[in-house]
Design a protein around this motif. Structure first.
Motif, mmCIF file in Angstrom:
data_model
loop_
_atom_site.group_PDB
_atom_site.id
_atom_site.type_symbol
_atom_site.label_atom_id
_atom_site.label_comp_id
_atom_site.label_asym_id
_atom_site.label_seq_id
_atom_site.Cartn_x
_atom_site.Cartn_y
_atom_site.Cartn_z
ATOM 1 N N ARG A 1 0.844 -1.202 0.000
ATOM 2 C CA ARG A 1 0.000 0.000 0.000
ATOM 3 C C ARG A 1 0.878 1.251 0.000
ATOM 4 N NH1 ARG A 1 -2.968 3.169 -2.049
ATOM 5 N NH2 ARG A 1 -4.032 4.681 -0.762
ATOM 6 N N GLN A 2 1.946 1.240 0.790
ATOM 7 C CA GLN A 2 2.857 2.386 0.822
ATOM 8 C C GLN A 2 3.557 2.545 -0.526
ATOM 9 O OE1 GLN A 2 2.863 4.495 3.553
ATOM 10 N NE2 GLN A 2 3.796 5.780 2.010
ATOM 11 N N ARG A 3 3.931 1.430 -1.166
ATOM 12 C CA ARG A 3 4.563 1.486 -2.484
ATOM 13 C C ARG A 3 3.600 2.090 -3.506
ATOM 14 N NH1 ARG A 3 4.635 -0.095 -7.272
ATOM 15 N NH2 ARG A 3 2.730 -1.310 -6.990
ATOM 16 N N GLN A 4 2.320 1.719 -3.418
ATOM 17 C CA GLN A 4 1.331 2.274 -4.332
ATOM 18 C C GLN A 4 1.280 3.800 -4.191
ATOM 19 O OE1 GLN A 4 -2.237 0.193 -3.237
ATOM 20 N NE2 GLN A 4 -1.723 -1.630 -4.431
ATOM 21 N N ILE A 5 1.392 4.273 -2.977
ATOM 22 C CA ILE A 5 1.357 5.721 -2.731
ATOM 23 C C ILE A 5 2.644 6.368 -3.223
ATOM 24 C CG2 ILE A 5 1.351 7.498 -0.929
ATOM 25 C CD1 ILE A 5 -0.485 5.543 0.693
ATOM 26 N N ASP A 6 3.795 5.816 -2.793
ATOM 27 C CA ASP A 6 5.088 6.439 -3.088
ATOM 28 C C ASP A 6 5.519 6.281 -4.549
ATOM 29 O OD1 ASP A 6 5.177 7.096 -0.401
ATOM 30 O OD2 ASP A 6 6.538 5.442 0.125
ATOM 31 N N ALA A 7 5.445 5.070 -5.070
ATOM 32 C CA ALA A 7 5.980 4.805 -6.398
ATOM 33 C C ALA A 7 4.976 5.088 -7.513
ATOM 34 C CB ALA A 7 6.463 3.352 -6.499
ATOM 35 N N GLU A 8 3.719 4.787 -7.280
ATOM 36 C CA GLU A 8 2.706 4.946 -8.322
ATOM 37 C C GLU A 8 1.956 6.270 -8.220
ATOM 38 O OE1 GLU A 8 2.606 2.840 -10.730
ATOM 39 O OE2 GLU A 8 3.509 1.030 -9.918
#
Length: 134
Positions: free
Chosen positions: A56-63
């Motif tokens: 979920r954090q990757r979705q926010i940060d990377a995407e």
């Protein structure tokens, strides 16, 4: 008859022991606070919850799929996308966005992605509910 009574007694004892453990866990959560309880819970369930939170954090940060962005998807698209990752062979035709964003990998990774999308949808629903005057 005695055997049935004994088995019933054993079942009742096991139920009450489990209930007692759950009550103790709830007391611990209250005593330690929610944040600490979440960390302790992660130890109990292994890395699955941590992996979903990291995704979920990757979705926010990377995407760039921020809470504000998610708020624009208010017709169940994130839950629908999660379903696509859960059983993508059946749901591929119902992917709510451009197919370039559908990136299935292996079964576990797809379940983690689905979990993160479900978290995003739950958070969006909570934010929407908070905006509605009581």
């Amino acid at each position: 008859m005695q055997r049935m009574l004994s088995e019933s007694t054993d079942s009742a004892k096991a139920y009450y022991a489990q209930t007692s453990r759950h009550q103790q866990q709830l007391r611990t959560i209250e005593e330690l606070g929610y944040e600490r309880a979440l960390r302790d819970a992660a130890d109990l369930v292994g890395t699955a919850i941590a992996d979903i939170a990291a995704e979920r954090q990757r979705q926010i940060d990377a995407e760039g799929w921020t809470p504000e962005h998610d708020d624009d998807h208010d017709t169940g698209e994130m839950a629908q996308a999660a379903a696509c990752y859960l059983i993508h062979d059946l749901f591929l035709g119902t992917w709510p966005w451009d197919l370039v964003w559908f990136k299935p990998t292996d079964r576990r990774r797809d379940l983690v992605k689905a979990g993160a999308l479900i978290i995003a949808e739950i958070e969006r629903l909570d934010r929407a509910a908070a905006k509605v005057p009581a």
